[in-house]
Design a protein around this motif. Structure first.
Motif, mmCIF file in Angstrom:
data_model
loop_
_atom_site.group_PDB
_atom_site.id
_atom_site.type_symbol
_atom_site.label_atom_id
_atom_site.label_comp_id
_atom_site.label_asym_id
_atom_site.label_seq_id
_atom_site.Cartn_x
_atom_site.Cartn_y
_atom_site.Cartn_z
ATOM 1 N N ILE A 395 0.835 -1.211 0.000
ATOM 2 C CA ILE A 395 0.000 0.000 0.000
ATOM 3 C C ILE A 395 0.866 1.256 0.000
ATOM 4 N N THR A 398 2.798 1.747 -3.282
ATOM 5 C CA THR A 398 1.879 2.132 -4.358
ATOM 6 C C THR A 398 1.499 3.594 -4.227
ATOM 7 N N GLU A 399 1.168 4.011 -3.009
ATOM 8 C CA GLU A 399 0.775 5.401 -2.773
ATOM 9 C C GLU A 399 1.930 6.356 -3.111
ATOM 10 N N TRP A 493 -8.659 2.801 -6.697
ATOM 11 C CA TRP A 493 -7.545 2.585 -5.790
ATOM 12 C C TRP A 493 -7.893 2.964 -4.361
ATOM 13 N N GLU A 494 -8.600 4.030 -4.162
ATOM 14 C CA GLU A 494 -8.955 4.460 -2.814
ATOM 15 C C GLU A 494 -9.799 3.415 -2.096
ATOM 16 N N LYS A 497 -7.353 0.472 -1.238
ATOM 17 C CA LYS A 497 -6.483 0.895 -0.131
ATOM 18 C C LYS A 497 -7.242 0.900 1.197
ATOM 19 N N GLN A 501 -6.286 -1.357 4.393
ATOM 20 C CA GLN A 501 -5.859 -0.573 5.537
ATOM 21 C C GLN A 501 -6.695 -0.928 6.763
#
Length: 526
Positions: A395, A398-399, A493-494, A497, A501
């Motif tokens: 994560i 990627t971010e 993606w959000e 994630k 998370q």
């Protein structure tokens, strides 16, 4: 009754009449024997089967082809392996090899990204490619057992053949234990080449590529083969590739199982161990082990093995063969690894098993991997939770790539012990359901799909300049994330994630945690 002499191969003598489909194997050597002509009425499903039969040593033999064809099964002779096959013939595609299955790449077409979206980053986790035996254990102990039997005059001709074949394997494996095989190199080079071909526009001179591996030789070898394939596919495109490997004992991401204290206790003595042992030693396993081993040893020698007379050790001094179950299992291990080393030698250990036996031994391997590395029992999430630092790193990296726009891809090369728990933690369908009954595992979890040699999980990120989507590939095929989307196989993606998370928070892993934090977490909590 008439007596006549005939020339017949030993292979034919191994074929007994049966009213069910069977596998028959033989050495293929020829000799003259005296047999008695005897007409036997053979009836299959109510129909009389025509075919010359004969009597030898009190047993009536009939042609395998006549029986097989009457059962509607194909009958074939393989001169290379000196084997008669009735019904399904073993092949490299369905060879019951579990997680040792060579990389199963299939040509596929990909779903086009929504209009306006272009690839911007690849996050890749992969297993090393096909390899040699990890160490001198299965081959060493079986060879020693066969050697004892031969010295005691309790070995069969087929046992002598097996001993010779294992001896040849040991010559090939010398100085190559644990290393990538020729096949493995080809697998990883091919994956790298296809990444370059499919995403050529992503690899530009202003973006770096990060390639990481564990300390085990076969993973840096896999990394380098992948890089070679990638470079070749990119042609004149010049890419800055940063290759590295983690130090032994300091890798919470690709080898968390080396650091996780409670997990290692679970592996040695968790609730799953007795369940597994009870299942392995049930009547089916005992019967198959005896059937396999009596091809090589006298019954007296088998009884000695069954009584616990032998304790044969691997190169590190650990007992790896002390009973029939372990002996037969060790031979199966030689069978499954033989498909990984086709470039080094053509070994045919599969001829010593029937398809049903191979199916059984694969199920045993699957059950072991499932409980030790995968979703395991409903009472514990420990095997999958140890991979949470890696998910955190996926994560975060990627971010960072989305924000900084300076990295084309991060490619990590690890092991089955990495891919299996990762697949579980990511909640990939077919890889994440806990099961308490060993007999139900193989109906729901398939090691050859989840973690064959060269297995990989890829997150491909796409952007239209404003929003970001992500697609997941497993072994280069599109698969689903465990969340909703209106543009499958593309997900926001959000959303992805946020889903992972949330899982990380539940097990106490922060996105802000450092490598040192993650090492300490594994040592103290997992």
């Amino acid at each position: 009754m008439m007596i006549k002499k005939i020339g017949i191969s030993v292979a034919s003598l191994a074929i007994l009449t049966s009213v069910s489909v069977f596998d028959a194997y033989g050495a293929g050597s020829k000799r003259m024997i005296e047999v008695s002509e005897q007409s036997a009425n053979v009836v299959v499903n109510g129909q009389r089967v025509e075919g010359e039969s004969f009597l030898y040593n009190g047993v009536t033999y009939v042609p395998a082809r006549a029986i097989g064809e009457a059962l509607g099964q194909e009958v074939d002779w393989d001169n290379n392996t000196q084997s008669v096959f009735v019904g399904q013939k073993m092949d490299d595609q369905q060879g019951y090899r579990g997680t040792k299955t060579p990389y199963p790449f299939k040509e596929t077409s990909y779903t086009k990204a929504p209009i306006g979206y272009e690839p911007i980053f690849i996050n890749y986790i992969g297993r090393h490619g096909s390899r040699h035996l990890s160490s001198s254990k299965y081959d060493k102990t079986l060879f020693e057992l066969l050697d004892i039997a031969e010295k005691d005059g309790q070995i069969t001709n087929l046992g002598k053949e097996l001993k010779k074949e294992i001896g040849n394997l040991m010559k090939v494996e010398k100085d190559h234990y644990g290393l990538l095989s020729t096949t493995g190199g080809e697998e990883l080079k091919g994956i790298g080449a296809r990444v370059g071909q499919n995403f050529k526009e992503l690899f530009t001179s202003d973006k770096k590529v990060i390639a990481q591996a564990t300390f085990k030789d076969r993973t840096p070898q896999s990394r380098d083969q992948f890089i070679d394939g990638l470079k070749e596919s990119l042609g004149d495109n010049k890419v800055d590739i940063l290759a590295s490997a983690f130090e032994e004992g300091k890798d919470p991401y690709l080898r968390p199982y080396d650091l996780a204290t409670k997990y290692n206790e679970y592996v040695e003595d968790g609730d799953w161990v007795k369940l597994y042992e009870d299942y392995v030693t049930q009547s089916t396993g005992t019967r198959y082990a005896k059937e396999v081993l009596l091809q090589f040893f006298s019954d007296d020698f088998y009884q000695r093995l069954n009584a616990g007379e032998f304790e044969l050790k691997d190169e590190k001094g650990k007992v790896k063969l002390s009973n029939p179950t372990e002996a037969a299992s060790n031979l199966y291990e030689l069978y499954i690894i033989s498909s990984n080393i086709k470039g080094e030698g053509d070994f045919e250990f599969g001829r010593y098993f029937t398809a049903n036996q191979l199916r059984w031994y694969e199920s045993i391997d699957n059950i072991n991997d499932f409980y030790e590395k995968g979703p395991s029992l409903t009472s514990t999430d420990l095997p999958q939770n140890i991979i949470s630092p890696l998910v955190k790193e996926l994560i975060v990296s990627t971010e960072q790539s989305i924000q900084q726009k300076d990295t084309a891809g991060i490619f990590r090369f690890a092991h089955a012990e990495t891919i299996i728990p990762l697949s579980s933690f990511l909640d990939i369908a077919g890889a994440n359901v806990s099961i308490d009954k060993p007999q139900d595992v193989t109906q729901n979890w398939n090691g050859s799909v989840i973690s064959p040699m060269g297995a990989n999980i890829q997150w491909i990120l796409y952007s239209n300049g404003k929003d970001v989507l992500v697609k997941m590939l497993r072994n280069e095929e599109e698969i689903a994330f465990p969340i909703e989307t209106k543009t499958y196989p593309y997900y926001k993606w959000e959303d992805v994630k946020a889903y992972y998370q949330n899982k990380l928070q539940k097990v106490g892993v922060s996105l802000d945690s450092s490598l040192e934090d993650n090492i300490e977490l594994l040592q103290k909590k997992f």
